[in-house]
Design a protein around this motif. Structure first.
Motif, mmCIF file in Angstrom:
data_model
loop_
_atom_site.group_PDB
_atom_site.id
_atom_site.type_symbol
_atom_site.label_atom_id
_atom_site.label_comp_id
_atom_site.label_asym_id
_atom_site.label_seq_id
_atom_site.Cartn_x
_atom_site.Cartn_y
_atom_site.Cartn_z
ATOM 1 N N ALA A 326 -0.956 10.077 -6.358
ATOM 2 C CA ALA A 326 -1.002 9.820 -4.901
ATOM 3 C C ALA A 326 0.383 9.988 -4.269
ATOM 4 C CB ALA A 326 -1.585 8.426 -4.628
ATOM 5 N N LEU A 327 0.935 11.174 -4.410
ATOM 6 C CA LEU A 327 2.302 11.426 -3.917
ATOM 7 C C LEU A 327 2.425 11.141 -2.422
ATOM 8 C CD1 LEU A 327 2.989 14.758 -5.876
ATOM 9 C CD2 LEU A 327 3.796 12.463 -6.447
ATOM 10 N N ASP A 328 1.306 11.306 -1.703
ATOM 11 C CA ASP A 328 1.319 11.086 -0.246
ATOM 12 C C ASP A 328 1.572 9.623 0.120
ATOM 13 O OD1 ASP A 328 -1.208 10.812 -1.582
ATOM 14 O OD2 ASP A 328 -2.263 10.756 0.338
ATOM 15 N N LEU A 329 1.384 8.710 -0.840
ATOM 16 C CA LEU A 329 1.514 7.279 -0.522
ATOM 17 C C LEU A 329 2.761 6.622 -1.128
ATOM 18 C CD1 LEU A 329 -2.207 6.191 -1.182
ATOM 19 C CD2 LEU A 329 -1.170 6.920 0.979
ATOM 20 N N ALA A 330 3.415 7.297 -2.067
ATOM 21 C CA ALA A 330 4.515 6.656 -2.801
ATOM 22 C C ALA A 330 5.641 6.208 -1.872
ATOM 23 C CB ALA A 330 5.057 7.621 -3.851
ATOM 24 N N GLY A 331 5.997 4.943 -1.972
ATOM 25 C CA GLY A 331 7.104 4.389 -1.194
ATOM 26 C C GLY A 331 6.775 4.144 0.261
ATOM 27 N N ARG A 332 5.555 4.457 0.668
ATOM 28 C CA ARG A 332 5.207 4.364 2.099
ATOM 29 C C ARG A 332 4.245 3.241 2.412
ATOM 30 N NH1 ARG A 332 5.315 9.742 0.815
ATOM 31 N NH2 ARG A 332 6.716 11.014 2.079
ATOM 32 N N GLY A 333 3.510 2.768 1.377
ATOM 33 C CA GLY A 333 2.439 1.804 1.632
ATOM 34 C C GLY A 333 1.106 2.529 1.620
ATOM 35 N N GLY A 334 0.041 1.760 1.496
ATOM 36 C CA GLY A 334 -1.298 2.355 1.478
ATOM 37 C C GLY A 334 -1.861 2.490 0.076
ATOM 38 N N ALA A 335 -1.010 2.319 -0.942
ATOM 39 C CA ALA A 335 -1.517 2.420 -2.317
ATOM 40 C C ALA A 335 -2.196 1.103 -2.698
ATOM 41 C CB ALA A 335 -0.380 2.721 -3.278
ATOM 42 N N SER A 336 -3.387 1.218 -3.229
ATOM 43 C CA SER A 336 -4.093 0.021 -3.693
ATOM 44 C C SER A 336 -3.761 -0.213 -5.160
ATOM 45 C CB SER A 336 -5.604 0.227 -3.523
ATOM 46 O OG SER A 336 -6.295 -0.661 -4.373
ATOM 47 N N ALA A 337 -3.530 -1.477 -5.513
ATOM 48 C CA ALA A 337 -3.196 -1.819 -6.901
ATOM 49 C C ALA A 337 -4.402 -2.393 -7.640
ATOM 50 C CB ALA A 337 -2.040 -2.817 -6.910
ATOM 51 N N THR A 338 -5.599 -2.263 -7.053
ATOM 52 C CA THR A 338 -6.755 -2.933 -7.660
ATOM 53 C C THR A 338 -7.160 -2.308 -9.003
ATOM 54 O OG1 THR A 338 -8.178 -1.569 -6.274
ATOM 55 C CG2 THR A 338 -7.751 -3.800 -5.506
ATOM 56 N N SER A 339 -7.021 -0.995 -9.128
ATOM 57 C CA SER A 339 -7.416 -0.394 -10.410
ATOM 58 C C SER A 339 -6.443 -0.826 -11.506
ATOM 59 C CB SER A 339 -7.453 1.138 -10.292
ATOM 60 O OG SER A 339 -7.801 1.708 -11.526
ATOM 61 N N LEU A 340 -5.163 -0.893 -11.185
ATOM 62 C CA LEU A 340 -4.199 -1.376 -12.191
ATOM 63 C C LEU A 340 -4.536 -2.808 -12.598
ATOM 64 C CD1 LEU A 340 -1.649 -1.063 -13.916
ATOM 65 C CD2 LEU A 340 -0.307 -1.818 -11.931
ATOM 66 N N TYR A 341 -4.894 -3.622 -11.607
ATOM 67 C CA TYR A 341 -5.232 -5.018 -11.922
ATOM 68 C C TYR A 341 -6.462 -5.081 -12.840
ATOM 69 C CZ TYR A 341 -5.909 -10.023 -11.176
ATOM 70 O OH TYR A 341 -6.049 -11.366 -11.367
ATOM 71 N N GLN A 342 -7.479 -4.272 -12.510
ATOM 72 C CA GLN A 342 -8.688 -4.244 -13.365
ATOM 73 C C GLN A 342 -8.339 -3.742 -14.768
ATOM 74 O OE1 GLN A 342 -11.539 -5.556 -12.624
ATOM 75 N NE2 GLN A 342 -10.903 -6.010 -10.538
ATOM 76 N N ALA A 343 -7.445 -2.771 -14.847
ATOM 77 C CA ALA A 343 -7.052 -2.230 -16.165
ATOM 78 C C ALA A 343 -6.317 -3.286 -16.985
ATOM 79 C CB ALA A 343 -6.189 -0.992 -15.982
ATOM 80 N N LEU A 344 -5.518 -4.118 -16.315
ATOM 81 C CA LEU A 344 -4.822 -5.212 -17.010
ATOM 82 C C LEU A 344 -5.819 -6.268 -17.486
ATOM 83 C CD1 LEU A 344 -1.786 -5.526 -14.577
ATOM 84 C CD2 LEU A 344 -1.588 -5.109 -17.034
ATOM 85 N N ILE A 345 -6.784 -6.591 -16.616
ATOM 86 C CA ILE A 345 -7.795 -7.593 -17.007
ATOM 87 C C ILE A 345 -8.549 -7.103 -18.245
ATOM 88 C CG2 ILE A 345 -10.005 -8.656 -16.322
ATOM 89 C CD1 ILE A 345 -8.927 -8.764 -13.448
ATOM 90 N N MET A 346 -8.971 -5.831 -18.210
ATOM 91 C CA MET A 346 -9.749 -5.316 -19.352
ATOM 92 C C MET A 346 -8.898 -5.295 -20.627
ATOM 93 S SD MET A 346 -11.871 -1.793 -19.844
ATOM 94 C CE MET A 346 -13.072 -2.076 -18.562
#
Ligand SMILES: NC(=O)c1ccc[n+]([C@@H]2O[C@H](COP(=O)([O-])OP(=O)(O)OC[C@H]3O[C@@H](n4cnc5c(N)ncnc54)[C@H](O)[C@@H]3O)[C@@H](O)[C@H]2O)c1
Ligand SMILES: N[C@H](C(=O)O)[C@H](O)COP(=O)(O)O
Length: 361
Positions: A326-346
């Protein structure tokens, strides 16, 4: 108090959103939801810059606390190597510093930094393989950047993804990519292959190994004693009785019959278009699709951002985000961290279920 082994996050491509999503979870105190230390591979300078950018963009109210340590992967005892640098768990995460050779610009790939991305994978493999960490959770990398930088898979072929890298680095003949969300789990017989190369890769051995790994890991990693599995055909209408392709009759169904005869709850090849309907999905634990874009668009349309990518058949636990850089969002905001959180939970749940979890001294 004894602590459990850490979860290791690789942030992947430094120009992408890998660091952003770690910082977002750290700022929300979500990295502390696991009774484990969290280690993160990244370039320390780039991480600080990214935090500054996200604060300027109003995404972070303040900079989350982390502790930076340098990585000497050759150290015989990695934990001792960290403690000699004063590493402790009083911060949101421990940053294992792997320096980029070129300055990092958010959203702009510089292939001079691709070696640093590859180094993160090598370190992650080593620490998971020797059980220093309980699991690897990967952030996104830009496959094209590694390819253009001349970085190869361990067997010298073109770099194609984490899945293939960890498979080869672990000496596995076969692993299986599975993506999972609340609606469905989809495993793939083939991974990152050009469409024209897929029919040749649908061999009896490949189908057999895929099914065996899915059955074994659904039992071991998901605790399902008798998983119910549905399998897609390769061709439209699963070959229309041999009139639209013969792979189902000649290759796929004979292998599936072996498993059915052995008592596995698995279908013969089904038309993929109607397999992915709620009537079938509500009666199955996992779908096996023949190729990447047969299964993943359906799955991601039901939960992009809340899906976890995992590798079955590895000697260690590896989960991942469901999205790219998601190069369009890096450092700008708008990136969701929910998949990373789900990956950590799993990853955390799988590590808790695993008998190899060794308490740290
Ligand atoms: N886990 C991985 O390493 C992984 C996974 C998928 C794709 N990739 C790689 O990423 C690169 C870019 O791929 P792409 O453009 O097809 O997919 P992408 O996921 O990077 O982007 C697709 C769209 O989704 C949006 N998006 C992605 N992640 C998001 C998030 N966390 N929150 C909000 N919006 C998000 C992007 O802004 C973009 O509009 C490619 O090189 C691809 O190979 C890596
Ligand atoms: N196929 C994955 C997806 O669409 O999410 C992605 O390309 C990542 O693959 P690796 O985990 O092998 O890098």
């Amino acid at each position: 108090m004894q602590k459990k082994q850490p979860l290791l996050i690789t942030t992947g491509e430094p120009a992408g959103i890998g660091m952003d999503i770690v910082l977002i979870l750290a700022a929300e105190n979500k990295l502390q939801d696991f009774a484990r230390p969290v280690w993160v591979t990244a370039d320390a300078k780039a991480m600080q810059t990214r935090a500054d950018e996200l604060m300027a963009a109003g995404v972070l109210k303040s900079c989350p606390p982390w502790q930076t340590v340098d990585v000497n992967i050759e150290a015989n005892n990695f934990l001792k190597h960290l403690s000699q640098q004063g590493a402790d768990d009083n911060n949101a995460f421990i940053l294992l510093n792997i320096s980029c050779v070129a300055p990092v610009t958010s959203g702009l790939i510089n292939i001079s930094n691709s070696a640093m991305v590859a180094k993160q994978l090598e370190i992650a493999h080593k620490l998971a393989n020797d059980k220093t960490v309980a699991a690897i959770v990967t952030g996104p990398l830009q496959k094209s950047a590694l390819i253009e930088a001349g970085i190869k898979l361990p067997d010298g072929t073109m770099f194609s993804g984490h899945t293939e890298f960890f498979m080869q680095q672990s000496g596995c003949e076969k692993v299986v990519m599975m993506l999972a969300n609340q609606v469905m789990k989809v495993a793939l017989v083939t991974t990152h292959l050009a469409l024209k190369d897929i029919p040749a890769a649908i061999t009896a051995d490949n189908v057999r190994q895929t099914v065996q790994i899915v059955v074994d890991d659904m039992r071991e990693k998901f605790g399902l004693a008798q998983p119910r599995i549905l399998v897609c055909g390769l061709n439209p209408h699963a070959g229309e009785g041999g009139h639209l392709g013969t792979e189902e009759i000649e290759i796929i169904n004979p292998v599936l019959q072996e498993f059915i005869s052995a008592g596995v709850d698995i279908s013969e090849a089904m038309p993929a278009d109607t397999l992915f309907t709620s009537r079938h999905l509500s009666n199955c634990d996992a779908v096996i699709a023949m190729y990447h874009d047969q299964g993943l668009p359906v799955l991601k349309s039901h939960g992009f951002g809340d899906t976890v990518n995992l590798t079955l058949g590895l000697p260690y636990i590896r989960t991942s985000v469901d999205h790219g850089t998601a190069l369009d969002l890096a450092g700008r905001g708008g990136a969701s961290a929910t998949s990373l959180y789900q990956a950590l939970i799993m990853a955390n749940e799988m590590a808790d279920r695993s008998i190899v979890d060794i308490p740290l001294a």
